[in-house]
Scaffold this active site. Structure first.
Site, PDB file in Angstrom:
ATOM      1  N   ASP A 108      -2.933 -17.901  -4.109  1.00  0.00           N
ATOM      2  CA  ASP A 108      -3.751 -18.242  -5.281  1.00  0.00           C
ATOM      3  C   ASP A 108      -4.581 -19.501  -5.020  1.00  0.00           C
ATOM      4  O   ASP A 108      -5.779 -19.550  -5.329  1.00  0.00           O
ATOM      5  CB  ASP A 108      -2.901 -18.361  -6.558  1.00  0.00           C
ATOM      6  N   ASP A 113      -7.004  -7.665   1.704  1.00  0.00           N
ATOM      7  CA  ASP A 113      -8.005  -6.762   1.144  1.00  0.00           C
ATOM      8  C   ASP A 113      -8.834  -7.503   0.091  1.00  0.00           C
ATOM      9  O   ASP A 113     -10.072  -7.448   0.073  1.00  0.00           O
ATOM     10  CB  ASP A 113      -7.270  -5.565   0.509  1.00  0.00           C
ATOM     11  N   ASP A 134     -12.973  -9.383   0.529  1.00  0.00           N
ATOM     12  CA  ASP A 134     -14.144  -9.075  -0.301  1.00  0.00           C
ATOM     13  C   ASP A 134     -14.762 -10.361  -0.830  1.00  0.00           C
ATOM     14  O   ASP A 134     -15.983 -10.500  -0.895  1.00  0.00           O
ATOM     15  CB  ASP A 134     -13.760  -8.170  -1.485  1.00  0.00           C
ATOM     16  N   LYS A 157       2.606 -15.815  -0.223  1.00  0.00           N
ATOM     17  CA  LYS A 157       3.102 -16.142  -1.566  1.00  0.00           C
ATOM     18  C   LYS A 157       4.623 -16.333  -1.438  1.00  0.00           C
ATOM     19  O   LYS A 157       5.413 -15.765  -2.200  1.00  0.00           O
ATOM     20  CB  LYS A 157       2.741 -14.995  -2.537  1.00  0.00           C
ATOM     21  N   TYR A 206       0.825  -1.202   0.000  1.00  0.00           N
ATOM     22  CA  TYR A 206       0.000   0.000   0.000  1.00  0.00           C
ATOM     23  C   TYR A 206       0.863   1.258   0.000  1.00  0.00           C
ATOM     24  O   TYR A 206       1.344   1.710   1.029  1.00  0.00           O
ATOM     25  CB  TYR A 206      -1.036  -0.072   1.132  1.00  0.00           C
TER      26      TYR A 206
END
Ligand code: ATP
Length: 348
Positions: A212, A236, A240, A179, A126
């Site tokens: 993933d 984030d 969702d 990851k 970010y």
């Protein structure tokens, strides 16, 4: 408990107005003595004061016991401060807690489940918050951008601890999402800290899933998860998905918490497509407020606040099952009436 309420943009003012009677109802029923101040950020602040957030608002936010921030349309302010980032960074609200659970009566998309995404909130990719000053996206040439991702041992350790503490109060399982196969150093460090913290919680199990693959697992079998801990951007995106899988983004409560401050803020955005139409679901903000009350109660050892939080969640569940809600979760009420009906349910 003193709260500062900042309604924000888009559907923010509507869902905030609809949520206030709910706060008043629990304040009276549980003797919480809530005192609510209101101020402006975002477009309304730009209109009234020429800036998206005034320094006085931050000063006031530091003094209250909790902050309530509606969604803000930061990308529209052009060169102005993004209030969401500003409060998260200024008040060091490092843990973004985003529960996602299914409700009886709401169409199931992936079966019943009940999980919480614990997302690091202050660094990662970010660009607007991961540097002491300035942003971390650089225009090297007009055709080349470099974006930097910051990962620190300190931030990984504290978000891992927040996740394990939460799991210890729930189903006692943490999933670390990463990851590290590609981002070997950054996500390697994140995993290292998660494993270290895990040793302090022998009653909580942990597994590790690559981000993933996590998307497939979350859709295929969300039942297997309890608390999911991850870095900023992965959290984030993933939250969702889990919120929508639970039935609607309108049921996505969210708390930004630090050591000394916390801010209730919906997981969704300003929803400009439905703003001003009295159709937005206020439960996302109501559930965020419930998280804020519980946070305050735990911190101060005040059981009435935790009881108020439980009552709100139960009342939302009953309201959804009775279709006393907005259309996104199968009801036929407007935003205002949904808040008023929930407040009445809580007075009973
Ligand atoms: P922003 O640009 O501020 O992020 P957005 O519309 O791109 O806004 P969201 O606000 O997160 O993103 O909305 C995504 C979708 O979910 C939209 O279709 C929106 O109408 C719907 N939605 C979001 N919040 C609610 C809510 N509280 N009640 C009902 N629908 C909602």
């Amino acid at each position: 408990m003193r709260l500062l309420v900042l309604p924000g943009d888009g559907i923010g003012p509507e869902i905030t107005a609809a949520s206030m009677p709910v706060l008043q109802a629990v304040s009276e029923r549980f003797g919480l003595g809530l005192k609510i101040d209101e101020d402006v950020v975002g477009h309304e602040s730009l209109k009234q004061h020429g800036v998206s957030v005034r320094p006085e608002v931050l000063e006031a936010a530091r003094k209250v016991d909790g902050l309530v921030l509606g969604p803000t349309a930061a990308f529209e302010y052009k060169g102005e401060i993004n209030p969401s980032m500003f409060f998260r960074k200024s008040l060091d609200l490092f843990a973004n807690i985003r529960p996602a659970r299914t409700y009886p009566g709401v169409k199931l998309r992936a079966g019943e489940f009940d999980l919480v995404v614990v997302r690091e909130n202050t660094e990662g990719f970010y660009a607007d918050r991961n540097m002491e000053s300035g942003g971390s996206e650089m225009l090297v040439t007009k055709d080349m951008v470099i974006s930097l991702r910051r990962i620190t041992r300190h931030c990984c350790a504290r978000i891992a601890r927040a996740a394990f503490e939460l799991a210890a109060r729930r189903k006692k399982h943490v999933t670390a999402v990463h990851k590290a196969n590609v981002l070997k150093r950054g996500d390697g460090l994140f995993l290292e800290e998660c494993r270290k913290v895990a040793k302090d919680f022998p009653g909580v199990t942990m597994d590790e899933i690559i981000v993933d693959a996590m998307m497939a697992h979350a859709v295929r079998n969300p039942q297997r998860f309890d608390v999911i801990v991850t870095t900023n951007m992965f959290g984030d995106i993933l939250s969702d998905l889990t919120s929508e899988l639970s039935g609607s983004l309108g049921l996505g409560g969210s708390l930004n918490a630090g050591a000394d401050h916390a801010m209730a803020q919906t997981a969704h955005g300003t929803a400009p497509d439905i703003a001003g139409k009295n159709v937005a679901n206020p439960f996302s903000l109501v559930l965020s407020l419930s998280l804020l009350l519980a946070w305050h109660g735990r911190r101060k050892g005040l059981k009435a606040f935790e009881a108020a939080s439980d009552a709100i969640e139960k009342a939302v569940e009953q309201a959804v099952a009775a279709r006393e809600a907005t259309a996104d979760v199968g009801g036929s009420l407007g935003t205002r009436d949904t808040g008023a009906a929930l407040a009445n349910r809580l007075k009973a």
